[in-house]
Design a protein around this motif. Structure first.
Motif, mmCIF file in Angstrom:
data_model
loop_
_atom_site.group_PDB
_atom_site.id
_atom_site.type_symbol
_atom_site.label_atom_id
_atom_site.label_comp_id
_atom_site.label_asym_id
_atom_site.label_seq_id
_atom_site.Cartn_x
_atom_site.Cartn_y
_atom_site.Cartn_z
ATOM 1 N N LYS A 288 -5.475 -11.703 6.436
ATOM 2 C CA LYS A 288 -4.497 -10.979 7.243
ATOM 3 C C LYS A 288 -3.251 -11.795 7.556
ATOM 4 N N VAL B 293 -3.016 -2.726 -0.897
ATOM 5 C CA VAL B 293 -4.357 -2.162 -0.797
ATOM 6 C C VAL B 293 -4.376 -0.702 -1.212
ATOM 7 N N PRO C 102 -2.688 -7.361 2.231
ATOM 8 C CA PRO C 102 -3.023 -6.509 3.376
ATOM 9 C C PRO C 102 -1.823 -5.759 3.937
ATOM 10 N N ASP D 56 -8.035 4.325 3.707
ATOM 11 C CA ASP D 56 -8.541 3.009 4.092
ATOM 12 C C ASP D 56 -10.047 3.152 4.274
ATOM 13 N N ARG E 100 -9.312 -9.619 -1.509
ATOM 14 C CA ARG E 100 -8.422 -9.240 -0.415
ATOM 15 C C ARG E 100 -7.842 -10.496 0.218
#
Length: 735
Positions: A238, A61, A84, A731, A235
């Motif tokens: 997680k 990221v 992630p 972030d 993305r």
């Protein structure tokens, strides 16, 4: 069969410290020419993409802004899969394979490292196509480079036979003596490039590393579009972070019976250490020079830094602004041991622009947005006009501009991926506002009571502008009534009764000829123009910009005034002399946006000048923008409200994104603006609004209207993260 090139952007390049750092690893540095290793890789592999395929990049990221910026510099686009959490090549390749299989069940993936040096791009592509034909039959193919010397820096492959062959073994880096023997026995360098059908790779992972296969497929199922570029950046979920940290060699290649190697003879290096860079003759690039050329020495330094060597040989000298490395070339493989220690000695890492931006974003996500979508909402769905520092709504009237601004904030937060109840709260709030404040002509009244009764039926340009802006944001977010465009059109048509005789619009109230109402109408027009390019909004925007450039901005001083007479000449008295630094910044931001959309370089020049004027209102002792100057550009009010801080931030960010030569300077201004703004923000999600000259804040409830400014600052921060290196580690995700 479609070939899908996949660039793997992992790795820290620790042996190339101090040039390579975790925030800027070696693949993103121009070590062997004007382009970075990543850019050279992208240019090399992009032509491999077959029909229906595209370049794919798998990366962390934190490196996404850098990847997008570097791709844009070379005119390429790619689909970016974001990890992630950092994992080794096994999980990364597995996730890419799982993604490709969903798009193309027969996809053949060409997994390539982002940081290798391969000068002969055509020979490389020819080998990859040959390997792809082999992979289509279910083999896991790697390229084995014919060694040119007995190197202990590379892993080796022992093939079963000559030519394309099954792999007998993958072996680790040997000592020089062993490497010499292996070369005579036909061993090949392990290039780290793999060509395999995506479904085959997943099948082999399921057999030999099932935990990686399961996590990768789960991460792809959970994948979400990135709010900055939802069609180009994905993305991974997680769950990706649960994958074992294994390389593809350990996870599959050393176990499978399907591994094949295709020998190649083109020049190849993983440029893993400074001795490899030296061998690639990078010492003659750019400003790296030695006054006394020393045998075998390599010098790397920033542009503008002179490095001289005298009486030394076979060393590397690497100079960065905050660190210098001097080492023997035959010991450059050991540099990583230094790199592990040195980051702890670099001061100020937690005080960077990126960390400040991250804290600001976290405050929005975890404090401000949750507070104002709960305690900041009245029982009937309307938005509170203010909250006390304890989070209590203040009884009283409801201003139309606040209702529209809060609706915008929540819809915009939803667009940026915030997971709170923005959709329901924003829709209910906007509907309640329209229900209670709508006039027969379609415009909205300026003031209603808590229960919804209209207290002031005036339809100000200012309030209509924010209503239009909120409607446009709702339309982008896909919420609200289907007839929003028609409603917006009716409002614009009804506003014709307020047209001023010399152009523009006449505002209600004591200052009928003003710049501010036009500024917000311009913002709304630009928003609607993006949705309806053929509608009336482009004309509205162009008319306002022309009025700004010819009337609002002083021809001699280049600053923007606030109030005028009916001919748009400066108003009499103090009103005509008022210059607000915050509005210099806000207009600079809008003109830069308009100029970019119209390819009007002159607008950018005007924006730069307005930024300079606004900067005259910065109180450096307190780190904030003050409220007012006069037309001699002297401070007349040292009080500093919150909103000018956000406008300084927005203008600095957008100019830094657009003006490469001054990027660092504008980034520094943006960082200072964000730090100034942060002083107003309280941990629980409210804010102070007015800072006194003595450094104390006025004790009063937090006005909801400031949230519009705060969130607009965040939006520009997120947008500029693609362009500003100082924000590469931030972030900025609200999700």
């Amino acid at each position: 069969m479609a070939l899908h090139p996949v660039i793997m952007c992992g790795g820290s390049g620790a042996r190339l410290w101090p040039a390579s750092r975790p925030d800027r690893p070696k693949q993103f540095i121009p070590l062997l020419g004007p382009r970075s290793l990543f850019q050279e890789t992208a240019l090399r592999v992009a032509p491999l993409a077959g029909p229906g395929a595209e370049l794919v990049v798998v990366a962390g990221v934190r490196h996404m802004p850098m990847i997008r910026r570097q791709l844009a510099e070379i005119g390429l686009e790619a689909l970016i899969l974001l990890e992630p959490e950092a994992r080794d090549s096994g999980p990364a390749m597995a996730a890419a394979a799982a993604w490709l299989v969903e798009k193309d069940p027969l996809a053949v993936a060409a997994f390539v490292a982002s940081d290798h040096h391969i000068p002969d791009a055509e020979a490389f592509r020819k080998a990859m196509v040959e390997a792809a034909d082999m992979a289509a039959d279910g083999r896991l193919v790697t390229l084995g480079v014919q060694p040119t010397e007995p190197s202990s820096a590379y892993g080796y492959i022992r093939p079963v036979g000559t030519g394309s062959s099954a792999v007998a073994a993958f072996v680790e880096k040997p000592d020089t003596e062993t490497a010499t023997r292996w070369i005579t026995e036909g061993y090949l360098w392990n290039s780290g490039n793999f060509i395999v059908r995506a479904d085959t790779l997943l099948s082999e992972l399921a057999t030999y590393a099932p935990e990686i296969a399961a996590v990768a497929e789960s991460a792809v199922r959970e994948a979400t579009p990135h709010p900055i570029a939802p069609t180009r950046i994905i993305r991974l979920g997680k769950s990706f972070g649960q994958a074992p940290n294994l390389s593809i060699d350990y996870a599959v290649m050393e176990n499978t019976t399907r591994a094949w190697v295709l020998p190649v003879r083109f020049t190849w290096s993983d440029v893993g250490a400074w001795d490899a860079i030296a061998r690639a003759h990078a010492a003659d690039e750019g400003p790296e020079r030695a006054d006394d050329p020393a045998p075998g020495c390599y010098v790397h330094a920033p542009r503008g830094v002179a490095v001289a060597t005298l009486g030394v040989r076979d060393i590397a000298v690497v100079v960065e602004p905050d660190a210098v490395l001097v080492c023997a070339l035959d010991r450059t493989q050991e540099v990583k041991t230094i790199a592990r220690r040195m980051p702890l000695a670099v001061p100020g890492a937690d005080r960077s622009f990126a960390s400040a931006a991250t804290r600001f974003t976290h405050w929005l996500r975890t404090s401000a947005l949750p507070l104002w979508t709960t305690l900041g909402v009245e029982p009937d769905g309307a938005f509170a006009d203010a909250l006390s520092v304890c989070g209590r709504a203040q009884d009283g009237h409801r201003r139309g501009r606040v209702q529209a601004r809060q609706a915008y904030v929540l819809a915009a937060a939803g667009l940026r991926g915030w997971r709170g109840p923005w959709r329901a709260v924003a829709t209910r709030g906007l509907n309640r506002f329209i229900e209670t404040a709508a006039r027969p002509d379609g415009r909205l009244a300026t003031l209603t009571a808590t229960g919804g009764r209209v207290l002031d039926d005036t339809a100000t340009i200012y309030d209509q502008a924010f209503t239009l802006f909120a409607m446009a944001t709702f339309r982008r977010a896909g919420v609200g009534p289907e007839d929003l465009p028609a409603r917006a059109g009716r409002i614009l048509t009804a506003m014709q009764v307020d047209r001023a005789p010399s152009g523009g619009w006449r505002e209600a109230g004591t200052h009928p000829f003003q710049a501010n109402a036009h500024m917000h109408l311009l913002e709304a027009a630009l928003a609607w123009e993006g949705l309806e390019p053929e509608g009336p909004w482009r004309g509205v925007a162009d008319e306002i910009v022309d009025l700004c450039r010819t009337r609002f901005i002083d021809a001699g001083g280049g600053f923007l005034r606030e109030f005028f007479d009916e001919t748009w000449a400066p108003a009499d008295g103090a009103d005509g002399r008022l210059v607000e630094p915050g509005h210099q910044f806000e207009w600079a931001w809008l003109l830069a946006r308009w100029g970019a959309r119209r390819s009007d370089a002159g607008a950018l020049d005007v924006a730069r000048r307005l930024f300079q004027v606004g900067s005259l209102g910065v109180d450096h002792a307190r780190g904030v923008v003050v409220d007012a100057l006069d037309d001699s550009l002297r401070v007349t009010s040292s009080r500093a409200r919150l909103w000018p801080q956000t406008e300084r931030l927005k203008a600095a960010l957008i100019l830094g994104s657009m003006i490469e030569a001054d990027q660092a300077a504008y980034a520094a201004e943006a960082e200072a603006a964000l730090r100034g703004l942060s002083g107003y923000l309280l941990p629980n999600g409210v804010w102070r609004d007015k800072l006194n000259p003595d450094g104390s804040f006025v004790e009063e409830p937090a006005p909801a209207s400031s949230f519009y400014h705060i969130f607009a600052g965040y939006e520009q921060l997120a947008a500029s993260a693609e362009d500003l290196p100082e924000l590469r580690d931030a972030d900025l995700a609200l999700g």
